[in-house]
Design a protein around this motif. Structure first.
Motif, PDB file in Angstrom:
ATOM      1  N   ARG A  72      18.355-134.533   6.046  1.00 50.95           N
ATOM      2  CA  ARG A  72      19.289-133.737   5.241  1.00 50.95           C
ATOM      3  C   ARG A  72      20.363-134.598   4.629  1.00 50.95           C
ATOM      4  O   ARG A  72      20.948-134.232   3.616  1.00 50.95           O
ATOM      5  CB  ARG A  72      19.964-132.670   6.116  1.00 50.95           C
ATOM      6  CG  ARG A  72      19.126-131.459   6.427  1.00 50.95           C
ATOM      7  CD  ARG A  72      18.088-131.769   7.473  1.00 50.95           C
ATOM      8  NE  ARG A  72      17.482-130.579   8.022  1.00 50.95           N
ATOM      9  CZ  ARG A  72      16.439-130.615   8.832  1.00 50.95           C
ATOM     10  NH1 ARG A  72      15.900-131.780   9.162  1.00 50.95           N
ATOM     11  NH2 ARG A  72      15.952-129.510   9.330  1.00 50.95           N
ATOM     12  N   GLU A 100      21.436-130.058   1.715  1.00 48.84           N
ATOM     13  CA  GLU A 100      21.223-128.614   1.772  1.00 48.84           C
ATOM     14  C   GLU A 100      22.481-127.867   1.363  1.00 48.84           C
ATOM     15  O   GLU A 100      22.437-126.687   1.060  1.00 48.84           O
ATOM     16  CB  GLU A 100      20.791-128.221   3.172  1.00 48.84           C
ATOM     17  CG  GLU A 100      19.418-128.770   3.526  1.00 48.84           C
ATOM     18  CD  GLU A 100      18.600-127.759   4.274  1.00 48.84           C
ATOM     19  OE1 GLU A 100      19.114-127.273   5.285  1.00 48.84           O
ATOM     20  OE2 GLU A 100      17.474-127.442   3.839  1.00 48.84           O
ATOM     21  N   ARG A 101      23.618-128.559   1.400  1.00 46.97           N
ATOM     22  CA  ARG A 101      24.856-127.884   1.006  1.00 46.97           C
ATOM     23  C   ARG A 101      25.146-128.095  -0.475  1.00 46.97           C
ATOM     24  O   ARG A 101      26.132-127.602  -0.993  1.00 46.97           O
ATOM     25  CB  ARG A 101      26.021-128.379   1.863  1.00 46.97           C
ATOM     26  CG  ARG A 101      25.778-128.187   3.346  1.00 46.97           C
ATOM     27  CD  ARG A 101      27.034-127.844   4.092  1.00 46.97           C
ATOM     28  NE  ARG A 101      26.744-127.566   5.504  1.00 46.97           N
ATOM     29  CZ  ARG A 101      26.311-126.378   5.934  1.00 46.97           C
ATOM     30  NH1 ARG A 101      26.112-125.400   5.076  1.00 46.97           N
ATOM     31  NH2 ARG A 101      26.069-126.183   7.231  1.00 46.97           N
ATOM     32  N   ASN A 104      24.057-126.943  -3.553  1.00 48.69           N
ATOM     33  CA  ASN A 104      23.225-126.111  -4.425  1.00 48.69           C
ATOM     34  C   ASN A 104      24.078-125.148  -5.259  1.00 48.69           C
ATOM     35  O   ASN A 104      23.919-123.952  -5.222  1.00 48.69           O
ATOM     36  CB  ASN A 104      22.171-125.358  -3.615  1.00 48.69           C
ATOM     37  CG  ASN A 104      22.826-124.531  -2.533  1.00 48.69           C
ATOM     38  OD1 ASN A 104      24.030-124.575  -2.382  1.00 48.69           O
ATOM     39  ND2 ASN A 104      22.033-123.769  -1.827  1.00 48.69           N
ATOM     40  N   LYS A 123      21.170-123.565  -9.277  1.00 45.06           N
ATOM     41  CA  LYS A 123      19.875-123.055  -8.794  1.00 45.06           C
ATOM     42  C   LYS A 123      19.395-121.922  -9.705  1.00 45.06           C
ATOM     43  O   LYS A 123      20.099-121.492 -10.606  1.00 45.06           O
ATOM     44  CB  LYS A 123      20.004-122.578  -7.350  1.00 45.06           C
ATOM     45  CG  LYS A 123      21.087-121.559  -7.067  1.00 45.06           C
ATOM     46  CD  LYS A 123      20.860-121.001  -5.685  1.00 45.06           C
ATOM     47  CE  LYS A 123      22.050-120.265  -5.121  1.00 45.06           C
ATOM     48  NZ  LYS A 123      23.214-121.033  -4.791  1.00 45.06           N
ATOM     49  N   ASN A 127      17.735-126.385  -3.596  1.00 45.64           N
ATOM     50  CA  ASN A 127      17.718-127.216  -2.398  1.00 45.64           C
ATOM     51  C   ASN A 127      16.802-128.410  -2.605  1.00 45.64           C
ATOM     52  O   ASN A 127      15.592-128.263  -2.825  1.00 45.64           O
ATOM     53  CB  ASN A 127      17.227-126.366  -1.216  1.00 45.64           C
ATOM     54  CG  ASN A 127      17.373-127.128   0.081  1.00 45.64           C
ATOM     55  OD1 ASN A 127      17.107-128.329   0.129  1.00 45.64           O
ATOM     56  ND2 ASN A 127      17.820-126.432   1.113  1.00 45.64           N
ATOM     57  N   ARG A 176      15.505-130.507  -0.716  1.00 48.29           N
ATOM     58  CA  ARG A 176      14.342-130.642   0.174  1.00 48.29           C
ATOM     59  C   ARG A 176      13.189-129.781  -0.341  1.00 48.29           C
ATOM     60  O   ARG A 176      12.035-130.216  -0.362  1.00 48.29           O
ATOM     61  CB  ARG A 176      14.722-130.242   1.587  1.00 48.29           C
ATOM     62  CG  ARG A 176      15.749-131.179   2.205  1.00 48.29           C
ATOM     63  CD  ARG A 176      16.133-130.706   3.579  1.00 48.29           C
ATOM     64  NE  ARG A 176      15.004-130.716   4.499  1.00 48.29           N
ATOM     65  CZ  ARG A 176      14.870-129.836   5.486  1.00 48.29           C
ATOM     66  NH1 ARG A 176      15.758-128.891   5.658  1.00 48.29           N
ATOM     67  NH2 ARG A 176      13.825-129.914   6.290  1.00 48.29           N
ATOM     68  N   SER A 177      13.531-128.583  -0.786  1.00 48.42           N
ATOM     69  CA  SER A 177      12.461-127.736  -1.327  1.00 48.42           C
ATOM     70  C   SER A 177      11.845-128.405  -2.539  1.00 48.42           C
ATOM     71  O   SER A 177      10.618-128.452  -2.680  1.00 48.42           O
ATOM     72  CB  SER A 177      13.034-126.381  -1.744  1.00 48.42           C
ATOM     73  OG  SER A 177      13.933-125.945  -0.769  1.00 48.42           O
ATOM     74  N   PHE A 235      17.857-124.696   5.640  1.00 47.27           N
ATOM     75  CA  PHE A 235      17.972-123.706   4.560  1.00 47.27           C
ATOM     76  C   PHE A 235      16.676-123.625   3.769  1.00 47.27           C
ATOM     77  O   PHE A 235      16.330-122.607   3.211  1.00 47.27           O
ATOM     78  CB  PHE A 235      19.129-124.088   3.633  1.00 47.27           C
ATOM     79  CG  PHE A 235      20.454-124.055   4.342  1.00 47.27           C
ATOM     80  CD1 PHE A 235      20.613-123.228   5.459  1.00 47.27           C
ATOM     81  CD2 PHE A 235      21.517-124.822   3.915  1.00 47.27           C
ATOM     82  CE1 PHE A 235      21.832-123.189   6.117  1.00 47.27           C
ATOM     83  CE2 PHE A 235      22.725-124.781   4.579  1.00 47.27           C
ATOM     84  CZ  PHE A 235      22.881-123.965   5.681  1.00 47.27           C
ATOM     85  N   SER A 236      15.964-124.737   3.748  1.00 53.03           N
ATOM     86  CA  SER A 236      14.753-124.761   2.925  1.00 53.03           C
ATOM     87  C   SER A 236      13.532-124.445   3.779  1.00 53.03           C
ATOM     88  O   SER A 236      13.043-125.290   4.508  1.00 53.03           O
ATOM     89  CB  SER A 236      14.589-126.130   2.289  1.00 53.03           C
ATOM     90  OG  SER A 236      13.277-126.230   1.790  1.00 53.03           O
ATOM     91  N   LYS A 248      20.754-135.020  -7.280  1.00 53.96           N
ATOM     92  CA  LYS A 248      19.381-134.490  -7.201  1.00 53.96           C
ATOM     93  C   LYS A 248      18.447-135.336  -8.042  1.00 53.96           C
ATOM     94  O   LYS A 248      17.367-135.753  -7.594  1.00 53.96           O
ATOM     95  CB  LYS A 248      19.355-133.042  -7.693  1.00 53.96           C
ATOM     96  CG  LYS A 248      19.858-132.037  -6.692  1.00 53.96           C
ATOM     97  CD  LYS A 248      19.841-130.639  -7.276  1.00 53.96           C
ATOM     98  CE  LYS A 248      20.294-129.614  -6.258  1.00 53.96           C
ATOM     99  NZ  LYS A 248      20.476-128.292  -6.868  1.00 53.96           N
TER     100      LYS A 248
END
Lengths: 102, 656, 167, 528, 490
Positions: free
Chosen positions: A28, A95-96, A98, A101, B628, B630-631, C87-88, E161
């Motif tokens: 993560r 994960e934090r 986002n 989206k 996310n 990771r997704s 979360f994913s 990202k």
């Protein structure tokens, strides 16, 4: 001198690459995810060297240099981005991150 | 030959009148409008008269005399000329229409004097004359159809003349639509005619049908389809419903359109198409049956109506039935003959009724009249004569024509005794309700408030037409008179060429004549000629007894036979039945099933539904981008493995 | 000769172990050290493959420079242990398993692909000479080499832009 | 024939030129914007009339052709008119000035944009009718959409956006598949040129399935435009929401794009498929006739009612086309023109009512004959032409279609004929509810009668209706040759000596075929 | 030898010019005062113009360069033009934007130029590792550019990202190269082709390599299922950067993809055809359907660019020379209209990119007619309306695909039909913006600001190009055909 089949090295590189992928998906923390990319690149390097050996060429080794350079460049930018994130955000957990989206 | 070479003049005159009045009449004084309207029609009548003179000079082989003017439609094999023709039948019709038309125009100048939209009325009336004349002079089915629809239009406009009255507007609409239903059949008939003969010119069709035999099925279909049109136009069962309502229009309109001319168009058409009908016995039978049944049926309704014009309306329907009966039994001449006489006396009846209404200040209910005899003598006498005529009292026009019809029904080419009985019964009822009308209106005590209603005789321009028509109602039938004493029916003889030229070999009208001249039959014929006369007189007497001798009996009977009485009074509830059977279901279907159901429900449902599906799936697909990392990596991974596996799978498939 | 086999298996185990440690350890710094371990053992394998120069570069640049950078940054930001949030769902239930599948799958194809197995143990062994290597690099691959200079320039710029504090 | 090598280009792009002129004007200078737009459209009409002068009606080939290379070697700028497209072009140029005149006062905001889109539509429409290259055709075809989309969306009524989007998506869905078909056709024939394609596609030269699919793709696009029965639901919305001018153009010309396309592409290019699908399509057309009429009968919104009548009337046209004989097809084309004039006129009338009362709800009217006799009389006249009362124009087309159809299919024609009855019902009923009776709504008592401008419009339309009612040969004679061409491709006469390819067949040949059709038809009287 | 190498320089002159200008900008940057930094922008713009001229020079002396690492053929020239034009327009769009956002820096322009150079290499590379370097040049600089609005959290996140996933995909790409190298012993695109044709059956390694490279390339051109990151990055990046990202890298990467798939794997098209098909279908549906429900114009355009990548794939699937030409033309058209659209959005976004919602455009048609007309033009072109570039792009793409149905059978026809249906779905959301601009009531609070000259020039150029390609596409399309034929296809 070597008696080890090239394919063994390839299998090893495959395993390492796969582990790198797993790490990327599993971790993560931005920086560790970044490390897993480095891991994948190492696997690639191993493959290059092995193939170079298999074909008995030097090109494969040359590619390794390029890969390492690129890795270094990425590292520089990547870590800079990490620092920037650290400046603007509390957590470094992907994960934090986002806001963006859907 | 000035007119014969320029037949179009006859049409042009009333059309011009209509146009002039329609465009400028609004600003002109009544007198100007009058002179234009009446003038144009009178000129038309004179032209017709001249035409007749020239016509008599024609050699038999020049008849029918056809004048082509311009090509109106041409598309592939289908070609229509605007062409007019003259033959004996046309002549008769022309004379009747233009003459009666002229008189009614004159009458209207008085009757409509105090109405608004005066110019509009006369413009419509002239326009009607134009279309009616087109109808009778047409040399092919399409041009005839122009007149056919045109008169329908004018009747729509004139019935709805007082368009502020909803009932009037409704009646107009009803008239147009009901006749349109008939026209549907007529149209299809024309289509079939063209498909069969490759032409729509009368002469061509007749030549073709005479030359080479067409399958009787086809002919029968054609005739029945065409007759459907006639049913609509001439208000026969089951499409007669519009005619009584049409009485909402001004009375001259009722006289001209709904008694004398337009409604007889159907009869004219059947007579015109006689070569086809004569070859389609079944169709003939249908025509005859419809005619006879209508004649009787509407007579029964006429018995109990109290609105003076309604009575006349139903009597018109009934009389038209007689004409079709005549055609149906193969005696077209008789039909046309009755058509002509009927034009006289029924026109007269209406005009007289109009005069009565005029005198009563718009009152139409006979129960609120009575004892007018002395107050409006001219109206009374003329109307009485007309009644005698329609009732078939010997010596009057109606007698001869109706008598010929019944005679043909009895002993004509395709006689049929049942129909004859129906006809005779109808005759009895006719004379009854007609005299009922006369007695209720002119005899007995006044049943109206004499202080408020000042009954007065109508002005000259209304009474003179009455008188003229009265004269014709008496003598109009005498062409046929010699026949009774073994002479020649001049009328029938005059028309003979039309009906014999293309007639099928076996059914020579000539042999009817021959037969009639033979003396023993003449006895029989005389004897049976008596029957209609007797029933007519009976009808008269019953009417006299019921409405003068003991006026309360009718009420008693009405009480005792309440069911029947109501049934008749409400015209067998036909309008209600039609509404329940056709109108309401159709509207319901269109609204709830087709519009809201299919259109909005099914089709738009699919359309908007697919849009909704698209948006919904979009709403789901956007969730792939969960934000996310990771997704995202997982998706890339899925892609990587997916495609590698796919490629390897293909590879394996190829290699092994 | 059993020695190379022992060395190979030892290094391979160390490398894999290091990779696994990288994944499992929650402290970023431990992950970093694990990664260094992987790199060092790979360097040994390069030697084994007769690519001494590459091995050297691996140690000096990679383990030496890049990873030091990592460690430095980790220390600089004194990161706490990563929280194992999930979360994913897709990553948990699809991504990770698929990653493992990938390992097996790729390993299988690399082991069994005719091409790879045809290679056997590779051609006759003598350590690749650095001269030859440099020739390759500066003649045949001159253009990408120049390009990398721009690349490094980009990296420099990027680091500058990103890491510089807003004035 | 007289060769005026640029005439068609001029006719096509003159409106676009005047758009440039409009752009130069200040956008608040409404007076001059209107005047120039009107002048331009009138000039356009005048120029388009020149087409009649040099048109050789005995010649079935395309005339006034222009041919230039455009994109690569396959795509050309190829224009031309024949008897089929000639009058549709004239219809367009005739209706546009009317449309401009009728929006003289009813458009207030963004006047400039309105007239610009109107003129752009004109160019696009004419382009569709005159282009003989499938690519060019498709370009114009799509170009008609956007300005109409803006027209509905910007100057429309309450639910305008829904209507606009529905209109454009519906149509695009069809046309995009047509694009695929066009490309496929290109793949098969190696050209986009209509004539060359017709040359290379002899009847039966295509694999059967391919031909069916291609036909289907083309037909879907056109059927949506027409609109044919199950695909018609965009029409009522579009019409109800569009401004008057929009409805006039939409009903007057745009719907004809569909029927024109069927006649120009579907039938001649894929005759076998056309013949095979004819029964299905005929049935759909008939359903459309009756269905449209029935639904129109029960509408409470006057404009929606008129819209549904279009569904019914266009059903006749499609039916006529798929009867595949000279009479019916000529009738169909003539009916296109009639519908353009009559329904256009109906919409004009409705629009004039809307300008006064800002509603289409029939309940809001009633007894209008009292305050505005002139307007209402014209309305009646137009309604009569629309319900095919002889001798007005509607009758001619409808009757030709019926006759022609009947020669082949009795049942079809009989069903179709019932449409005439229904049309009388819905139109007269509606007219009565609007015009007759006492004035029900107080507001209506004081409504002004037709203004001079409106009278000019109405008289023009009425004259057109009357003229087309009595002078139909002037039109049909010019169509005949071209129509027979199309017919020949579908059912080539058995004794045809030369191949059934398009360019240049003289009149005698076509006459012969006409007789051939007749000969084929008349014995078939008994039914087939 | 070395001299020979130097002689090759003019064949990479465009990259050379771009890099030199970039370096120049870097050097000047410290000496230019904050007020005058925008001049660096103009300098960079000039650099792109020089590069364009250099492209012309390179065209005149086509051929291989640097031991066949670089192949300066017409194909590469075509793409150089696209890339450099895109970069130039993006630069013009950036100048005032950066002022507005208060991030006017020399590095920005330098990075843009270096990125452009990288893309140039990508387009011309005939050797995979060289291509990889070019890829990284463009990628790494775009990572930075995306994060250039450091104050904006969205920008940071997007940058992060993009960086992580980008490197992730790159690793796959690199592994793929390794596989190819292993399978064939070479990384030269044309030699790989020779090797694969020489080999009895195509080796599995090569296939896996293709699969892995497809990941890296697919990620760059944003096609499903690698599209996931796209919308986020495009939305988060500064709009001028989005302009660049959405246009040039895609074109360049598609170029490499064409070379790899059509040349190296030209003999294996029956393998990758299906991969392309599936990806195309997924891409089109995801792009269009997801765009339907977007309210943020920037993000909507991002999805739309995904959808367009799908259309390009349709042409790509043809695997014929015509397909290459179609892809090239489409890229040209796409770049023009996309750049145009994003540039308009750049202006309308206002300070801090606050006004990006469709609703914010309400009534724009009345307030800024010219700008609205321009945006409408770009949208309609994206929608595929005739007489615009977008239509002909689709047109040629479909044509090429249908033309190939003799090779791939009915599948490709269905692919085209699906694409057609998709373009109708797409129509809806493009029209929604137009609805908002023209049919909706204007919003009171918004006061239109004048369009800066630089930006308006850029928009005008894009608009003119869109129309030109729409009405007279002949020349460009023919050029694209020549370019396609310049490739040593299988």
């Amino acid at each position: 001198m070597s008696v080890i089949p090239v394919s063994w090295y390839l299998v090893l590189s495959a395993i390492l690459f796969g582990l790198g992928v797993v790490a990327f998906v599993f971790k993560r923390n931005v920086i560790t995810i970044f490390m897993s990319i480095e891991l994948m690149l190492n696997a690639v390097n191993l493959a290059f060297v092995a193939f170079a050996r298999a074909h008995n060429q030097l090109d494969g080794l040359v590619f390794v240099f390029f890969v390492i350079v690129v890795a270094a460049a990425e590292a520089a930018v990547g870590l800079a981005i990490v620092i920037m994130l650290a400046q603007h955000r509390q957590s470094l957990s992907v994960e934090r991150e986002n806001l963006l989206k859907f | 030959m000035p007119i014969l070479d320029h037949l179009w003049i006859i049409l042009a005159l009333p059309l011009a009148g209509a146009a002039i009045n329609g465009l400028f009449g609004k600003r002109w004084p009544q007198s100007a409008v009058n002179s234009v309207a009446v003038g144009s029609v009178t000129l038309a009548f004179l032209a017709v008269a001249e035409l007749v003179r020239e016509f008599t000079l024609l050699a038999p082989d020049q008849i029918p005399y056809v004048g082509r003017y311009f090509t109106w439609m041409v598309a592939g094999p289908f070609k229509v000329d605007f062409s007019l023709q003259v033959d004996q039948l046309t002549v008769v019709m022309l004379l009747t229409v233009s003459f009666v038309g002229m008189l009614i125009h004159i009458y209207s100048t008085g009757y409509m004097a105090h109405e608004g939209g005066y110019y509009r009325f006369f413009s419509y009336l002239n326009l009607f004359m134009f279309f009616m004349l087109t109808l009778v002079m047409a040399a092919n089915l399409i041009v005839m159809f122009v007149g056919w629809e045109g008169v329908g239009l004018c009747s729509y406009l004139l019935i709805g003349f007082w368009f502020l009255k909803k009932s009037a507007a409704d009646a107009g609409k009803k008239a147009f639509i009901t006749t349109r239903v008939g026209d549907f059949g007529f149209t299809v008939g024309v289509l079939l005619v063209f498909a069969t003969f490759g032409s729509i010119d009368f002469s061509a069709i007749f030549k073709a049908v005479a030359a080479n035999p067409i399958s009787e099925v086809t002919l029968t279909t054609i005739c029945i389809l065409l007759f459907t049109g006639a049913i609509g136009k001439s208000a026969q069962l089951p499409l007669y419903v519009w005619l009584p309502d049409a009485m909402e229009g001004p009375t001259p309109v009722s006289a001209l359109i709904h008694a004398a001319t337009m409604v007889t168009a159907g009869v004219y058409m059947v007579a015109r198409m006689n070569p086809l009908f004569s070859r389609a016995p079944i169709a003939m039978l249908v025509v005859a049956i419809v005619g006879a049944v209508t004649a009787f049926y509407s007579a029964t309704i006429g018995l109990v109506q109290t609105d003076i014009k309604k009575v006349l309306a139903y009597s018109t329907v009934s009389q038209l039935g007689y004409m079709f009966l005549a055609c149906g039994v193969g005696s077209y001449a008789a039909g046309i003959f009755h058509l002509m006489t009927h034009a006289f006396f029924k026109g007269l009846l209406f005009l007289a009724a109009g005069s009565v209404i005029h005198a009563m200040g718009g009152e139409q209910d006979m129960m609120k009249m009575g004892g007018l005899r002395s107050k409006i003598p001219i109206t009374y006498w003329t109307m009485f004569i007309a009644t005698l005529a329609i009732a078939g009292i010997p010596g009057f026009a109606g007698f001869f024509s109706k008598d010929e019809i019944l005679e043909a029904a009895k002993s004509g080419p395709n006689a049929n005794l049942i129909l004859w009985v129906l006809g005779v019964a109808g005759a009895a009822l006719t004379s009854f309700y007609m005299f009922r009308l006369v007695f209720l209106t002119f005899f007995g005590k006044p049943r109206y408030d004499e202080h408020h209603i000042h009954v007065h005789e109508s002005p000259k321009n209304m009474t003179i037409p009455l008188v003229i028509l009265a004269i014709f109602s008496i003598f109009g039938g005498w062409f046929a008179a010699p026949k009774l004493i073994g002479g020649i029916d001049y009328f029938e003889k005059f028309l003979a060429p039309v009906f014999s030229m293309y007639a099928p070999p076996m059914a020579e009208p000539a042999h009817v004549l021959a037969e009639s001249t033979a003396s023993p039959e003449m006895e029989l014929l005389k004897a049976l000629t008596g029957v209609p006369v007797i029933v007519a007189v009976l009808g008269l007497l019953v009417a006299w007894w019921l409405y003068i001798k003991s006026p309360e009996t009718p009420k008693r009977w009405a009480q005792s036979l309440r069911g029947l009485y109501l049934l008749l009074l409400n015209k067998y509830y036909v309008d209600e039945i039609y509404a329940a059977l056709f109108v309401r279901p159709l509207l319901w279907l269109s609204t709830n099933v087709l519009w809201h159901g299919v259109d909005e429900g099914v089709i738009d449902g699919v359309v908007n539904g697919s849009a909704r599906v698209a948006r919904a799936s979009g709403g789901q697909l956007r969730r792939l981008q969960s934000g996310n990392t990771r997704s995202y990596a997982s998706w890339v991974l899925i892609g990587a493995i997916g495609f590698s596996v796919l490629l390897i799978a293909l590879y394996v498939k190829v290699v092994h | 000769m059993i020695l190379p086999l022992i060395i190979f298996s030892l290094c391979a185990l160390l490398a894999v172990g290091g990779a696994v440690a990288l994944i499992l350890s929650r402290e970023p710094i431990h992950s970093a050290l694990a990664l260094i371990l992987v790199m060092v053992s790979l360097a040994v394998l390069y030697l084994l493959l007769g690519a001494p120069f590459v091995a050297a570069v691996q140690i000096i640049v990679y383990a030496g420079a890049i990873m030091v950078l990592f460690v430095f940054v980790i220390m600089l930001l004194n990161m706490e242990a990563e929280e194992r949030t999930d979360f994913s769902k897709i990553a948990k239930f699809v991504g990770v398993p698929l990653g493992l599948v990938l390992i097996v799958w790729a390993a299988y194809w690399l082991a069994h692909s005719p091409a790879a197995s045809a290679m056997g143990t590779g051609a006759a062994m003598e350590p690749s000479s650095t001269r030859e290597l440099s020739k390759q690099l500066f003649r045949q691959y001159l253009f990408p080499f120049e390009a990398t200079s721009i690349l490094i320039l980009i990296a420099l710029l990027g680091a500058l832009v990103m890491a510089r504090k807003e004035e | 024939m007289v060769q005026q090598p640029v005439l068609l280009t001029v006719i096509t792009f003159l409106p676009l030129l005047s758009v440039v002129a409009l752009l130069l004007l200040r956008s608040d200078d409404h007076v001059w914007i209107r005047r120039i737009a009107l002048a331009a459209s009138l000039a356009e009409f005048a120029v388009s009339l020149l087409l009649l002068r040099g048109f050789d009606s005995s010649n079935a080939a395309y005339q006034y052709t222009e041919y230039h290379h455009w994109i690569g070697e396959a795509i050309h700028y190829h224009l031309g008119v024949d008897g089929i497209s000639l009058f549709l072009v004239l219809l367009t140029t005739f209706l546009t000035p009317i449309a401009i005149l009728c929006s003289w006062e009813s458009i207030h905001e963004n006047v400039k944009g309105f007239f610009i889109s109107l003129l752009v539509i004109e160019t696009a429409l004419i382009g569709v009718f005159v282009s003989l290259d499938l690519f060019l055709f498709f370009v114009f075809w799509e170009l008609t959409l956007i300005p109409m989309y803006f027209m509905i969306g910007m100057w429309g009524h309450e639910r305008r956006i829904y209507a606009a989007v529905k209109f454009i998506l519906y149509t695009m869905f069809g046309s995009i598949l047509m694009l695929v078909a066009i490309l496929w056709l290109y793949g098969l024939t190696g050209t986009f040129d209509l004539l060359d394609i017709q040359q290379s596609l002899r009847s039966g030269s295509l694999p059967h399935l391919t031909e069916l699919l291609l036909f289907g793709a083309f037909f879907l696009a056109f059927a949506i435009k027409v609109p044919l029965f199950p695909l018609h639901t965009w029409l009522p919305d579009a019409h109800t929401e569009a401004p008057t001018a929009g409805s006039v153009i939409l009903a007057g010309v745009m719907l004809k794009l569909g029927t024109y396309g069927i006649l120009r592409f579907c039938v001649p290019l894929f005759p076998d498929a056309a013949r095979q699908m004819a029964p299905l399509i005929g049935v759909l057309a008939i359903i459309g006739i009756v269905y449209g009429a029935l639904v129109a009968t029960v509408q409470t919104d006057l404009k929606r009612l008129v819209a549904y009548t279009s569904v019914s009337h266009l059903g006749f046209v499609v039916l006529g086309i798929f009867a595949f004989n000279s009479t019916a097809v000529q009738g169909a084309i003539y009916q296109m023109l009639n519908h353009g004039v009559s329904t256009g006129a109906l919409f004009l009338g409705v629009g004039m009512l809307y300008d006064r009362r800002h509603t289409h709800d029939i309940k809001q009217f009633g007894g209008l004959a009292t305050p505005m006799p002139v307007l209402m009389s014209f309305f009646l006249f137009i309604a009569l032409s629309s319900l095919a009362l002889p001798p007005l124009n509607g009758f001619i087309g409808e009757f030709m279609i019926l006759i022609g159809t009947y020669l082949g299919h009795h049942v079809w024609a009989s069903w179709a004929a019932s449409g005439a009855v229904l049309s009388a019902i819905y139109l007269l009923w509606a007219y009565q509810r609007v015009a007759f009776g006492e004035v029900t709504v107080e507001k209506n008592r004081s409504l002004p009668d037709a203004s001079t401008r409106e009278r000019i419009i109405l008289v023009t339309m009425a004259l057109a209706i009357l003229f087309m009612g009595v002078a139909s040969p002037l039109f049909t004679r010019r169509m005949e040759a071209s129509v027979d061409n199309v017919i020949q491709r579908v059912n080539p006469p058995e004794n045809a000596s030369r191949p059934t390819t398009i360019p240049c067949m003289g009149a005698p040949a076509s006459v012969k075929t006409a007789e051939a059709n007749a000969a084929a038809a008349i014995p078939a009287g008994g039914g087939q | 030898m070395a001299t020979g190498q130097l002689l090759n320089l003019h064949r990479v002159a465009p990259e050379f010019h771009l890099c030199i200008t970039g370096i120049l900008v870097m050097i000047l940057d410290p000496f230019v005062g904050a007020a005058r930094k925008r001049w660096l922008g103009w300098l960079a713009f000039a650099g792109t113009l020089f590069a364009l001229v250099a492209v012309h020079g390179a065209y005149d002396s086509r051929g291989m360069a640097y031991d066949n690492l670089i192949s300066t053929d017409v194909f590469s020239v075509f793409l150089h033009v696209i890339v450099i034009v895109a970069a130039a327009l993006a630069i013009l769009g950036s100048i005032d934007y950066l002022d507005k956002e208060g991030i006017q820096r020399g590095e920005y322009y330098a990075l843009v130029l270096f990125a452009a150079a990288g893309m140039g290499i990508l387009a011309g590379a005939n050797e995979l590792v060289t291509a990889f370097i070019g890829l990284e040049m463009s990628s790494i600089s775009s990572y930075v550019l995306v994060g250039f609005r450091k104050r904006a959290a969205a920008s940071n996140e997007a940058s992060m990202k993009y960086f992580l996933l980008g490197s992730f995909a790159t690793a796959f790409f690199l592994y793929g190269i390794a596989m190819v190298y292993g399978a064939t012993g070479t990384t030269y695109i044309d030699k790989v082709q020779a090797a694969l044709q020489a080999a009895p059956g195509i080796p599995a390694l090569a296939i896996i390599g293709l699969g892995l490279m497809f990941v890296g390339l697919g990620f760059k051109v944003v096609i499903a299922p690698f599209q996931v990151y796209g919308p986020d990055v495009y939305e988060g990046a500064p709009t001028p950067v989005t302009t660049l990202l959405a246009s040039a890298p895609k074109a360049a990467t598609f170029a490499l993809m064409l070379r790899v798939f059509y040349i190296s794997y030209g003999s294996a098209s029956e393998f990758w055809f299906w991969a392309i098909c599936i990806s195309a279908v997924l891409t089109m549906f995801i792009g269009n359907l997801a765009a339907l429900v977007q309210t943020n114009v920037k993000r909507m355009l991002a999805y739309s660019s995904i959808a367009h990548a799908g259309y390009i794939l349709v042409a790509f699937a043809a695997s014929t020379s015509l397909g290459v030409a179609a892809v090239l033309f489409y890229l040209g058209a796409y770049v023009l209209m996309k750049v145009g659209a994003f540039l308009v959005v750049t202006h309308l976004g206002q300070q801090g990119e606050t006004r990006l919602d469709v609703a914010d455009y309400a009534g724009l048609g009345m307030k800024q007619p010219v700008l609205s007309v321009a945006l409408s033009l770009f949208l309609l072109s994206l929608l595929g309306l005739p007489a615009t570039a977008g239509f002909l792009g689709k047109f040629f793409a479909f044509e090429a695909a249908l033309d190939a149905h003799s090779i791939h059978g009915v599948a490709i026809i269905w692919l085209v039909v699906i694409a057609a249906i998709n373009s109708v779905i797409g129509a809806y959301y493009y029209l929604r913006v137009i609805i908002s601009m023209y049919f909706a009531e204007p919003s009171k609070d918004y006061v239109p600001t004048a369009v800066a000259p630089a930006l308006s020039v850029a928009i005008l150029v894009a608009a003119a190009g869109t129309l030109y390609l729409g009405i007279l596409p002949g020349a460009v399309y023919d050029f694209a055909k020549v370019a396609a034929d310049s490739l040593p296809l299988h």
